[in-house]
Design an enzyme around this catalytic site. Structure first.
Site, PDB file in Angstrom:
ATOM      1  N   GLU A 156      46.107  34.923  41.945  1.00  0.00           N
ATOM      2  CA  GLU A 156      46.551  33.504  41.043  1.00  0.00           C
ATOM      3  C   GLU A 156      48.354  33.821  41.064  1.00  0.00           C
ATOM      4  O   GLU A 156      48.980  33.140  40.250  1.00  0.00           O
ATOM      5  CB  GLU A 156      46.103  33.741  39.481  1.00  0.00           C
ATOM      6  N   CYS A 196      41.844  35.959  36.489  1.00  0.00           N
ATOM      7  CA  CYS A 196      41.418  37.321  36.845  1.00  0.00           C
ATOM      8  C   CYS A 196      40.197  37.755  37.212  1.00  0.00           C
ATOM      9  O   CYS A 196      39.660  38.558  37.986  1.00  0.00           O
ATOM     10  CB  CYS A 196      41.793  38.248  35.732  1.00  0.00           C
ATOM     11  N   HIS A 252      37.745  44.246  32.635  1.00  0.00           N
ATOM     12  CA  HIS A 252      39.082  43.951  32.873  1.00  0.00           C
ATOM     13  C   HIS A 252      40.024  44.206  31.864  1.00  0.00           C
ATOM     14  O   HIS A 252      39.996  44.216  30.560  1.00  0.00           O
ATOM     15  CB  HIS A 252      38.971  42.275  32.836  1.00  0.00           C
TER      16      HIS A 252
END
Ligand code: HMG
Length: 448
Positions: free
Chosen positions: A83, A120, A244
């Protein structure tokens, strides 16, 4: 059916570090424990002036190809999840392939290259794409290279500044993998959200507190969706739960919720009931507010029970070790958490082949994904081959004013070129950024 999964992993951290309790906290006038205890972070990784998403990704990929003895013709697909891309058209995977072609005989002419975007969670999606490509039999015996690479920088002064990080994770996806096999079953929790986004801007617009609520809500939905296909999860079903990790404190919150969910209506809930009572059920309360208050009180008590703390220390805490030293790597973050878990298994000398990991990926915007992975026979050799400890020990420790300079160099809108400040480390046997070409493309060389 043959198994498909992750055959090998290599990690590349940015070569600089910012010490949060000792350098960042004093500048902000904060108690250092806000970072170490509250967020759970010690250091953030940053790229040196000659590093970026391409160099970190290409260096991780080269390390992986060298270790596995691979040539370009054995790779049929290169997907980059990021990203932090600097080009709306040309994918980062073409830059990385170009770098690798400088040092290997042959080329990636017949490999399918792309770029995956969903905050993500994109790295996990790129693994999915590779898995499907192999399972569909379209790979012609070749493996896929998935590279997650990000410079996760926030605007100076944004509350997210404490959670920055930079690094890359390269993974080889193949049949009969050496490291972990992926489950067919998956669960998703996905909704249109505006908690964290970058509408044509380098640094994110973030509603930090809301982003945490969205993370927890989508993870819960993904877990329920996973259970709807795979059956109810029991605590003993998995050894570690790599999630995550935007910062370890976030996973601490998610772990408590997940534990409450998993033990509901089981013997463990009954055992705990003697100490802290059963979990509140919504139909026992007059309104939602009263129910939520009861839940909060119950969670506070649950957190302090020996049963929960023992489970957390064994299953979740070890997944946070690397993240506390490098910060958020966005697309790479959940893959760093998996590596942390596997390193813990090596350290504890566990007999680990055949064991299960419960993996939770998340991307703002927002989507969570849950699947499981089965550890394969070659796992120990793969994990012992990692040199991340040496990389971490070699990082240059930035002063505050050096940090300000480095942040400016990596900010696309700032007029500070990479050549305007001295590099802090000396590149050796790696790809480096050298400047811009005629069409504003970024250019790279391999330094011997
Ligand atoms: P903040 O508002 O500066 O921090 O930023 P805070 O005041 O909430 O404090 C943080 C924690 O430290 C709190 O813990 C405090 O109590 C504690 P909690 O109460 O929440 O458990 N604390 C202390 N503890 C011990 N001693 C002390 C002390 N002082 C305070 N002295 C925030 C926090 C997360 C909002 C900020 O860092 C931020 O905006 N980060 C970026 C957004 C983010 O990471 N969100 C996470 C979920 S979204 C996600 O994961 C996606 C993402 O990776 C992007 C993507 O998908 O692409 C971000």
């Amino acid at each position: 059916m043959t198994t498909v999964g992750i055959d090998a992993i290599e990690i590349r951290t940015g070569k600089l570090k910012l010490d949060l309790p000792n350098t960042f906290a004093p500048e902000k006038g904060d108690d250092p424990e806000k970072y170490t205890k509250g967020l759970g972070l010690q250091d953030s990784s940053f790229p040196d002036v000659y590093e970026d998403i391409v160099t970190m990704g290409a260096n991780a990929a080269k390390q992986l190809m060298d270790r596995k003895g691979l040539s370009p013709s054995e790779i049929g697909r290169i997907d980059v999840a990021t990203e932090s891309a600097f080009d709306h058209s040309k994918p980062v995977s073409t830059y990385i392939a170009g770098c690798l072609e400088q040092v290997y005989d042959g080329d990636f002419r017949h490999a399918n290259k792309g770029e995956r975007k969903f905050a993500c969670v994109a790295g996990t999606q790129a693994i999915d794409d590779a898995y499907n490509w192999i399972r569909a039999g379209r790979n012609r015996g070749r493996a896929a290279l998935v590279i997650c690479t990000d410079t996760a920088l926030y605007a100076r002064g944004d509350p997210g500044e404490a959670t920055q990080g930079a690094g890359a994770v390269a993974m080889l996806i193949d049949e009969d993998p050496d490291l972990v096999a992926l489950s067919d079953d998956q669960g998703y929790g996905s909704m249109d959200e505006t908690d964290f986004l970058k509408p044509n801007q380098q640094f994110p617009s973030v509603d930090g507190k809301r982003s945490m609520q969205v993370y927890l809500a989508r993870m819960r939905e993904a877990l329920e969706d996973y259970e709807s296909v795979a059956g109810k999860i029991e605590l003993d079903d998995f050894q570690y739960a790599p999630f995550h990790t935007p910062f370890p404190g976030m996973v601490r919150k998610a772990a408590l919720l997940a534990y409450r969910h998993v033990i509901r209506d089981t013997e463990r809930e009954e055992e705990l009931a003697e100490e802290i009572g059963r979990q509140p059920r919504e139909d026992e309360y007059e309104d939602r507010e009263a129910y939520e208050e009861a839940i909060r009180e119950h969670m506070d008590e649950l957190k302090d029970t020996e049963q929960y703390q023992t489970w957390y220390a064994k299953t979740v805490e070890p997944t946070l070790e690397l993240s506390s030293k490098v910060g958020n790597w966005y697309t790479g973050s959940v893959h760093v958490a998996r590596v942390s878990a596997l390193r813990d298994a090596v350290e504890k000398d566990l007999d680990f082949a055949g064991e299960t990991l419960l993996v939770g990926s998340y991307g703002s915007g927002a989507q969570a994904e849950i699947h499981t992975e089965t550890v394969q026979d070659g796992w120990r050799e793969e994990v012992e081959a990692l040199d991340i400890d040496e990389q971490l020990a070699a990082r240059y420790d930035l002063t505050w004013s050096e940090y300000e300079d480095v942040h400016d160099v990596h900010e696309y809108d700032e007029d500070v070129g990479h050549e305007m400040i001295e590099q802090f480390t000396t590149p050796s046997e790696e790809f480096v950024f050298t400047g811009w070409g005629r069409m504003n493309e970024r250019q790279y060389d391999y330094v011997e």
